[in-house]
Scaffold this active site. Structure first.
Site, PDB file in Angstrom:
ATOM      1  N   SER A 226     -23.567  28.486   0.757  1.00 40.80           N
ATOM      2  CA  SER A 226     -23.033  29.022   1.866  1.00 40.80           C
ATOM      3  C   SER A 226     -21.309  29.068   1.843  1.00 40.80           C
ATOM      4  O   SER A 226     -20.764  29.329   0.870  1.00 40.80           O
ATOM      5  CB  SER A 226     -23.803  28.518   3.040  1.00 40.80           C
ATOM      6  OG  SER A 226     -23.205  29.106   4.273  1.00 40.80           O
ATOM      7  N   THR A 227     -20.891  28.349   2.941  1.00 38.46           N
ATOM      8  CA  THR A 227     -19.601  27.919   3.101  1.00 38.46           C
ATOM      9  C   THR A 227     -18.951  27.313   1.673  1.00 38.46           C
ATOM     10  O   THR A 227     -19.424  26.302   1.448  1.00 38.46           O
ATOM     11  CB  THR A 227     -19.239  26.936   4.095  1.00 38.46           C
ATOM     12  OG1 THR A 227     -19.933  27.565   5.358  1.00 38.46           O
ATOM     13  CG2 THR A 227     -17.624  27.060   4.523  1.00 38.46           C
ATOM     14  N   HIS A 254     -25.382  32.833   1.672  1.00 35.24           N
ATOM     15  CA  HIS A 254     -24.930  33.436   2.994  1.00 35.24           C
ATOM     16  C   HIS A 254     -23.800  34.428   3.287  1.00 35.24           C
ATOM     17  O   HIS A 254     -22.755  33.732   3.380  1.00 35.24           O
ATOM     18  CB  HIS A 254     -24.941  32.316   4.027  1.00 35.24           C
ATOM     19  CG  HIS A 254     -26.197  31.288   4.179  1.00 35.24           C
ATOM     20  ND1 HIS A 254     -26.093  30.090   4.548  1.00 35.24           N
ATOM     21  CD2 HIS A 254     -27.400  31.647   3.470  1.00 35.24           C
ATOM     22  CE1 HIS A 254     -27.403  29.660   4.415  1.00 35.24           C
ATOM     23  NE2 HIS A 254     -28.132  30.582   3.964  1.00 35.24           N
ATOM     24  N   MET A 347     -23.011  24.941   5.229  1.00 34.61           N
ATOM     25  CA  MET A 347     -23.337  24.549   6.532  1.00 34.61           C
ATOM     26  C   MET A 347     -24.736  24.271   6.648  1.00 34.61           C
ATOM     27  O   MET A 347     -25.456  25.310   6.281  1.00 34.61           O
ATOM     28  CB  MET A 347     -22.497  25.065   7.608  1.00 34.61           C
ATOM     29  CG  MET A 347     -21.065  24.592   7.881  1.00 34.61           C
ATOM     30  SD  MET A 347     -20.407  25.429   9.068  1.00 34.61           S
ATOM     31  CE  MET A 347     -20.681  27.117   9.271  1.00 34.61           C
ATOM     32  N   ASP A 350     -30.189  25.175   5.395  1.00 36.77           N
ATOM     33  CA  ASP A 350     -30.970  26.055   4.635  1.00 36.77           C
ATOM     34  C   ASP A 350     -31.228  25.628   3.226  1.00 36.77           C
ATOM     35  O   ASP A 350     -30.450  25.258   2.441  1.00 36.77           O
ATOM     36  CB  ASP A 350     -30.304  27.519   4.576  1.00 36.77           C
ATOM     37  CG  ASP A 350     -31.252  28.366   4.172  1.00 36.77           C
ATOM     38  OD1 ASP A 350     -32.378  28.305   4.313  1.00 36.77           O
ATOM     39  OD2 ASP A 350     -30.770  29.631   3.577  1.00 36.77           O
TER      40      ASP A 350
END
Length: 410
Positions: A226-227, A254, A347, A350
């Site tokens: 993600s991030t 993401h 973050m 998940d």
């Protein structure tokens, strides 16, 4: 002397509780006002400046001293991509969150901005009216401001705060070592790992329960991120080398639609192998990269003796679609002990539930370590689950994956 030290430490404690300072840079007065109102409703966030173009932001960055900047891409006088390096040059360690609508051009610019030093991006709805009513846009923006702004402050609150943060990271990293790995062996009962993980969490111990790597040579590589993920993915996949052609690579990053298209194309250019968004029903092939399309969960299934990709728009999981958990669950079901999974920076948590499926079927999971992660949410949750075989710095993951794909387990 002791009194002065106590006062300084007390002041630091108050400082750490101060709201995250946000600068908003957008040519739309409506968007500036909307985001400002949202931020003002959050007690741990505050707006310290609002500007209609990049030049004004650059001129004001030192005076306003924000923790994080929300930076639009398309603006008059000076656009976001031009302003980005100037902002970063004027304020060392500044966190910049790019904001753009879901066009191909903006997606390409946003990914380029990440390579130039932006920390993350947020996709704005296509129209102002949609922005006014989009709860997803608001939730994502506030969540990222809160988490990324706090990370920036922890690194920039002065020598004492920085030393404390480094000490805390060391105490919560895997055994205070550059990397932590288990030795290869067969599968372990995940209930034992879960019990140990609970003990670790309750005691605040620095080490994490690790499972042995699977004795089976991986037949698939699946990655959740993600991030900070686009940069991390490139580092990991480039580090695998020729053995990347031994297996299919399934990725859930993401990202919204269009962004995932650009990401897949970019990875293909960097790696020199076929890379694309996965298509529903297509046969999964070794030496190919398949990226979950924005807005769709990616799973795999067996059909007529072959492994195929399946896409669906079932409800978001962990507020995400695509989500890492359903991909991990399905890959574990199809490939069993021959599953190799990697959880990269991001973050939230998940992917952590999906690691139970992988570990329960004898597969292997590697998590990125805290120090090399932009945000140690997803990999941290995986590490704390007790289902990982290794917790490694980003630069070491590719070479480790390469050795596992070649059947070298030591």
């Amino acid at each position: 002397m002791l009194g002065a030290l106590k006062e300084a430490v007390t002041g630091l404690g108050r400082d750490q509780q101060a709201p995250v300072r946000v600068m908003i840079v957008d040519d739309s007065v409506v968007i500036r006002g909307l985001i400002s109102r949202w931020i003002e409703e959050e007690p741990d966030l505050e707006v310290v400046a609002r500007h209609r173009n990049g030049q004004l932001a650059v001129e004001d960055i030192e005076s306003s001293n924000p923790d994080i900047v929300v930076l639009d891409i398309e603006m008059p006088v000076m656009d976001g991509l031009t302003a980005l390096p100037l902002l970063l040059k004027k304020k060392r360690g500044l966190t910049v969150l790019m904001a753009s609508t879901l066009t191909r051009r903006n997606a390409e610019i946003s990914l380029r901005a990440l390579s130039l030093g932006a920390t993350d991006y947020v996709a704005k709805p296509e129209s102002t009216s949609q922005s006014l009513t989009s709860t997803d846009f608001r939730r994502e923006l506030i969540e990222k401001l809160r988490h990324l702004g706090a990370v920036n402050r922890a690194q920039d609150d002065g020598p004492l705060a920085f030393r404390r943060m480094r000490k805390m990271r060391a105490e919560t990293s895997a055994g205070q070592r550059p990397s932590v790995e288990a030795k290869p062996a067969g599968a372990i009962d995940t209930r034992s790992a879960l019990r140990q993980a609970k003990v670790v969490a309750a005691s605040g111990a620095g080490g994490y329960e690790l499972r042995p790597y699977s004795s089976a040579v991986p037949r698939v590589l699946t990655i959740g991120s993600s991030t900070g993920g686009p940069q991390a993915l490139q580092v990991v996949l480039s580090g695998i080398g020729a053995s990347i052609k031994n297996v299919p690579i399934l990725i859930t990053q993401h990202m919204p639609p269009t962004f995932t298209t650009i990401l897949a194309e970019h990875l293909g250019k960097v790696l020199g192998i076929p890379s694309k968004e996965a298509e529903d029903g297509e046969v999964i092939q070794a030496g190919h990269v398949y990226v979950a399309p924005g807005g769709y969960h990616l799973r795999v299934a067996k059909k007529d003796g072959q492994v195929i990709a399946t896409l669906d728009q079932e409800p978001p999981i962990n507020f995400c679609r695509p989500s890492v958990d359903p991909m991990f669950d399905s890959v574990a079901e199809v490939y069993g002990a021959a599953t190799l999974a990697v959880v990269l920076t991001g973050m939230g948590a998940d992917g952590s539930q999906g690691t139970y499926s992988i570990a329960g079927r004898g597969g292997s999971v590697i998590a990125q370590d805290q120090k090399s992660s932009v945000v140690w949410g997803m990999p941290g949750a995986a590490a704390k689950s007790g289902n990982c075989s290794g917790i490694l710095p980003l630069e070491q993951i590719g070479s480790k994956v390469s050795r596992l794909l070649e059947g070298t387990f030591g």
